[in-house]
Motif scaffolding. Structure first.
Motif, mmCIF file in Angstrom:
data_model
loop_
_atom_site.group_PDB
_atom_site.id
_atom_site.type_symbol
_atom_site.label_atom_id
_atom_site.label_comp_id
_atom_site.label_asym_id
_atom_site.label_seq_id
_atom_site.Cartn_x
_atom_site.Cartn_y
_atom_site.Cartn_z
ATOM 1 N N VAL A 186 59.656 -32.816 47.788
ATOM 2 C CA VAL A 186 61.111 -32.679 47.805
ATOM 3 C C VAL A 186 61.517 -31.637 46.768
ATOM 4 N N LEU A 187 62.347 -30.686 47.177
ATOM 5 C CA LEU A 187 62.855 -29.662 46.275
ATOM 6 C C LEU A 187 64.272 -30.019 45.842
ATOM 7 N N MET A 188 64.552 -29.866 44.551
ATOM 8 C CA MET A 188 65.884 -30.173 44.027
ATOM 9 C C MET A 188 66.305 -29.102 43.033
ATOM 10 N N GLY A 189 67.563 -28.718 43.088
ATOM 11 C CA GLY A 189 68.073 -27.738 42.140
ATOM 12 C C GLY A 189 69.468 -27.281 42.517
ATOM 13 N N GLN A 190 70.135 -26.662 41.573
ATOM 14 C CA GLN A 190 71.495 -26.184 41.808
ATOM 15 C C GLN A 190 71.481 -24.978 42.742
ATOM 16 N N GLY A 201 70.303 -20.682 48.947
ATOM 17 C CA GLY A 201 68.940 -20.195 48.746
ATOM 18 C C GLY A 201 68.540 -19.975 47.312
ATOM 19 N N GLY A 202 69.335 -20.499 46.368
ATOM 20 C CA GLY A 202 69.052 -20.306 44.954
ATOM 21 C C GLY A 202 69.604 -18.983 44.467
ATOM 22 N N VAL A 203 69.862 -18.889 43.170
ATOM 23 C CA VAL A 203 70.472 -17.664 42.644
ATOM 24 C C VAL A 203 69.532 -16.468 42.790
ATOM 25 N N PHE A 204 68.222 -16.717 42.877
ATOM 26 C CA PHE A 204 67.264 -15.622 43.069
ATOM 27 C C PHE A 204 66.704 -15.603 44.496
ATOM 28 N N LYS A 205 67.281 -16.418 45.376
ATOM 29 C CA LYS A 205 66.984 -16.433 46.814
ATOM 30 C C LYS A 205 65.549 -16.860 47.137
ATOM 31 N N ILE A 206 64.937 -17.609 46.246
ATOM 32 C CA ILE A 206 63.553 -18.043 46.484
ATOM 33 C C ILE A 206 63.488 -19.101 47.578
ATOM 34 N N THR A 207 64.522 -19.912 47.715
ATOM 35 C CA THR A 207 64.532 -20.946 48.760
ATOM 36 C C THR A 207 65.443 -20.557 49.930
ATOM 37 N N ASP A 208 65.677 -19.279 50.084
ATOM 38 C CA ASP A 208 66.530 -18.826 51.181
ATOM 39 C C ASP A 208 65.917 -19.221 52.530
ATOM 40 N N GLY A 209 66.678 -19.927 53.347
ATOM 41 C CA GLY A 209 66.209 -20.371 54.656
ATOM 42 C C GLY A 209 65.454 -21.682 54.642
ATOM 43 N N PHE A 210 65.167 -22.229 53.469
ATOM 44 C CA PHE A 210 64.372 -23.457 53.387
ATOM 45 C C PHE A 210 65.122 -24.661 53.956
ATOM 46 N N LYS A 211 66.409 -24.742 53.665
ATOM 47 C CA LYS A 211 67.162 -25.904 54.145
ATOM 48 C C LYS A 211 67.190 -25.939 55.670
ATOM 49 N N ALA A 212 67.353 -24.781 56.280
ATOM 50 C CA ALA A 212 67.360 -24.731 57.747
ATOM 51 C C ALA A 212 66.010 -25.143 58.314
ATOM 52 N N VAL A 261 65.349 -30.349 50.829
ATOM 53 C CA VAL A 261 65.818 -29.197 50.050
ATOM 54 C C VAL A 261 67.230 -29.543 49.590
ATOM 55 N N ARG A 262 67.344 -30.079 48.381
ATOM 56 C CA ARG A 262 68.550 -30.770 47.962
ATOM 57 C C ARG A 262 69.322 -29.990 46.909
ATOM 58 N N ASN A 263 70.537 -29.593 47.274
ATOM 59 C CA ASN A 263 71.478 -29.129 46.256
ATOM 60 C C ASN A 263 71.783 -30.282 45.317
ATOM 61 N N THR A 264 71.876 -29.995 44.039
ATOM 62 C CA THR A 264 72.139 -31.057 43.074
ATOM 63 C C THR A 264 73.435 -30.780 42.324
ATOM 64 N N PRO A 265 74.049 -31.828 41.798
ATOM 65 C CA PRO A 265 75.109 -31.598 40.814
ATOM 66 C C PRO A 265 74.543 -30.854 39.603
ATOM 67 N N LEU A 266 75.422 -30.419 38.749
ATOM 68 C CA LEU A 266 75.029 -29.666 37.564
ATOM 69 C C LEU A 266 74.576 -30.660 36.493
ATOM 70 N N CYS A 267 73.340 -31.129 36.612
ATOM 71 C CA CYS A 267 72.872 -32.183 35.704
ATOM 72 C C CYS A 267 71.346 -32.149 35.635
ATOM 73 N N GLU A 268 70.836 -31.296 34.772
ATOM 74 C CA GLU A 268 69.389 -31.089 34.698
ATOM 75 C C GLU A 268 68.633 -32.359 34.340
ATOM 76 N N SER A 269 69.151 -33.144 33.415
ATOM 77 C CA SER A 269 68.435 -34.338 32.991
ATOM 78 C C SER A 269 68.267 -35.332 34.136
ATOM 79 N N ALA A 270 69.344 -35.582 34.865
ATOM 80 C CA ALA A 270 69.279 -36.553 35.964
ATOM 81 C C ALA A 270 68.334 -36.097 37.056
ATOM 82 N N ILE A 271 68.283 -34.798 37.339
ATOM 83 C CA ILE A 271 67.444 -34.332 38.433
ATOM 84 C C ILE A 271 65.972 -34.364 38.045
ATOM 85 N N ILE A 272 65.653 -34.031 36.799
ATOM 86 C CA ILE A 272 64.268 -34.166 36.349
ATOM 87 C C ILE A 272 63.867 -35.633 36.378
#
Length: 668
Positions: free
Chosen positions: A373-377, A383-394, A401-412
């Motif tokens: 499972v991938l998680m990140g803002q 596709g991520g700010v650097f487009k590394i996961t571009d197209g992954f959600k589709a 491939v989960r967009n997360t709230p702005l909360c690094e501690s909770a996601i880790i």
């Protein structure tokens, strides 16, 4: 001042529960109280060193543990002895844990309730308290992804609710509609600090609606009320997944730990709550309604006391731990023996940028591991700010491939919770700088959990890092040294597209926690022809980026390219050793190159003081001294934050200073 008890009696309501169920709850409630009584005696006798009391709060633990299925996870805190006894943990093993004996859950490495047991579906706490919330989120997410129709219960005290992790845990659970019950034991104090100095609201039922979450309040000293509330909620949540916040009003009748005492508590409050003792009141109620007879009560007490004494005798008879160095070192990581996957020599290859190699490796790992499972803002549709996961959600879906709230501690922390349920997790930091907000989860949970109680953390944290793009002090830091000091982590830092893909695949394959550093400056500036298929790079093995005779340059990441450029410009024949893996690092390769040339310099982009180069240069001085023909040298960035203006950033970076020092070393 903490409020007086809200009710003058506990108003037990048996509803339709059978006599047998009522007696079972009584026996379950009595066991932790009798253990506490014994532990307090042993503490006064000096036979145990510390005790965190749950006296007066037992009904919350017992109501909760009996309301859940045996295979549903519970994440307890200091005062939840009843969770452990309620899951039928053998008392001799529990007492061995308290005594720091080898047969305890942590083999003497951690204390009292700081442990978990997958067998008993318990995840133990760490002293930082709040991170438990996010782990529960990860377990709840795993249940939801697997469609298991299960619920997770996590505990917090009212004091711990002041931590940011509490907010993050509740917020993520609400946004993702996770099947988690958050139980707040509202007992009036965080150690000696009263509630009104912890928060400005009156009740936690005021808090839930702000998260879009249901909340209920229960009288925490009433075991039937707690049991019925959680049982009813759990049955509903299994079919309609969502988080619920339960506020259990109670009081701690003894000190935070025994040495603290309770002198700070007004006498009137202690007396009021003493009248609401959860054990005495429930026992009286059962006697009044004719369910508990004197004979049965005596039999239960004798059985419990015998079980406690027998188990204590076994625990005390076990010898003290005899330290074994190899056992300690072996338990830092979960067992794993890497078998390097080589790409077929005649297989297809193509030119890849550094960023494309990372993306392809991640995509192929997603294909290879359906439990990844991938998680990140912003990693979803954007596709991520650097487009590394571009197209992954589709391709892989929003569950994986989960967009997360702005909360690094909770996601880790959620990544760790997924790992407990057998998933793999990749957490993307939008920039490596932002990992500071999740630091605690990495160094105290991911890194230590296997050493503490044998639970692996199958989590990779990707860290876009490095300067050179005029991004200033909060988007440019090299912070790998923050984690290099922490046993239990593995750290990789590729310098080229081939290793970028291979090291990422290897990190995801390994069930241990990894930090994967990827230099932003290489994303679209470094290219190479690499295999199109899936392969891995050996972890812990350095590689010679260039071979030479006169000097050894040890480096990693962008430093490899600076070293190559300097050697070529200056016409120097140099061994350029690319560490690739920073933790564990390749001592054998370092020694071999030092023996070969007799002169060595370490180059790092990180600030000079306290960097990885300092450790490796110290090791060289200690272990390779007789092979040296010159002082061991090192160069790094200035000991300042990373500046914004391009001219200042150029001065900050070590490129020109490295060339000067390299020249000095050559002519030594």
């Amino acid at each position: 001042m903490p409020k007086l008890a809200e009710k003058t009696d506990l108003n037990f309501d048996r509803k339709n529960y059978s006599d047998q169920r009522l007696i079972e709850l009584y026996e379950s409630l009595l066991l932790p109280r009798r253990i506490e009584e014994k532990m307090l005696i042993l503490l006064r006798q000096g036979r145990i060193s510390k005790w965190f009391s749950g006296w007066g709060q037992e009904a919350i633990s017992i109501g909760a543990v009996n309301a859940l299925a045996q295979d549903e996870f519970i994440l307890p805190m200091h005062r939840n002895l009843g969770i452990f006894t309620g899951r039928n943990i053998p008392l001799e093993k529990l007492f061995a844990q308290f005594q720091g004996k080898a047969s305890g859950f942590t083999k003497g490495r951690d204390r009292s309730f700081h442990f978990g047991s997958r067998e008993h579906h318990i995840v133990g706490m760490i002293s930082h308290l709040g991170p438990q919330m996010a782990i529960a989120d990860g377990i709840g997410l795993a249940h939801k992804l697997s469609r298991e129709n299960k619920v997770t219960v996590v505990f917090s005290g009212d004091g711990a609710s002041s931590e940011g992790d509490f907010h993050e845990g509740l917020n993520v659970a609400a946004v993702w509609k996770l099947p988690v019950i958050f139980v707040v034991e509202h007992n009036g104090y965080g150690l000696s600090t009263p509630s009104e100095e912890q928060f400005a609201f009156k009740n936690f039922t005021d808090k839930g609606p702000g998260y879009g979450m249901e909340t209920i309040r229960v009288q925490g000293n009433n075991v039937l009320e707690v049991y019925d509330a959680i049982k009813t909620l759990a049955e509903d949540i299994r079919q309609n997944p969502r988080p619920v916040l339960i506020e259990a009003i109670t009081f701690r009748m003894r000190g935070h730990e025994e040495a603290s005492g309770t002198k700070y508590v007004p006498k009137q409050i202690m007396e009021e709550w003493a009248r609401l003792d959860p054990v005495d009141n429930y026992e009286n109620y059962l006697e009044e309604i004719g369910v508990l007879e004197t004979k049965t009560k005596d039999q239960i007490n004798k059985r419990i006391k015998k079980a406690i004494n027998d188990a204590l005798n076994k625990a005390f008879s076990e010898p003290a731990i005899s330290p074994d160095l190899q056992v300690e070192l072996n338990d830092i990581y979960a067992p794993f023996s890497q078998e390097v996957i080589s790409a077929p020599e005649d297989g297809p290859k193509s030119e890849k940028r550094f960023v494309d190699a990372i993306s392809q490796g991640l995509e192929q790992s997603m294909e290879k591991y359906p439990n990844l499972v991938l998680m990140g803002q912003d990693i979803g549709d954007y596709g991520g700010v650097f487009k590394i996961t571009d197209g992954f959600k589709a391709k892989f879906g929003g569950d994986r491939v989960r967009n997360t709230p702005l909360c690094e501690s909770a996601i880790i922390g959620a990544g760790l919770g997924l790992s407990i349920k057998g998933y793999k997790a990749m957490v993307e930091m939008q920039f490596a700088d932002f990992v500071s907000v999740g630091f605690n989860q990495i160094v105290n949970n991911l890194a230590k959990i296997h050493y503490r109680w044998g639970q692996n953390a199958d989590v990779v944290v990707r860290m876009p890092t490095g300067a050179g793009m005029a991004a200033g002090p909060f988007h440019s830091q090299s912070n790998e040294a923050w984690f290099f000091h922490t046993p239990g982590l593995k750290i990789v830092y590729p310098s080229n597209p081939y290793d970028a893909k291979g090291l990422l695949n290897a990190a995801i394959e390994d069930p241990n926690p990894y930090l994967y550093f990827e230099h932003k400056g290489m994303y679209r500036s470094i290219t190479a022809e690499i295999p199109d298929g899936h392969y891995t790079t050996e972890i812990g093995k350095a590689a010679l980026a260039r071979e030479g005779e006169n000097v050894s340059i040890i480096t990693y990441g962008m430093g490899v390219h600076w070293a190559i450029q300097a050697a070529e410009e200056m016409g120097i024949s140099a061994d350029i050793l690319d560490l690739r893996t920073l933790l564990p690092w390749d001592q054998e390769a370092v020694m071999a190159t030092v023996k070969k040339t007799g002169k060595v310099i370490f180059l790092q982009e990180d600030c000079l003081t306290g960097g990885i180069g300092a450790e490796i240069c110290a090791w060289i001085s200690e272990h390779c001294f007789t092979h040296l023909d010159a002082p061991v040298m090192r160069e790094g960035s200035l000991d300042t934050p990373v500046p914004f203006a391009p001219s200042l950033e150029k001065q900050f970076l070590p490129v020109e200073r490295f060339k000067a020092k390299l020249k000095e070393l050559i002519v030594f």
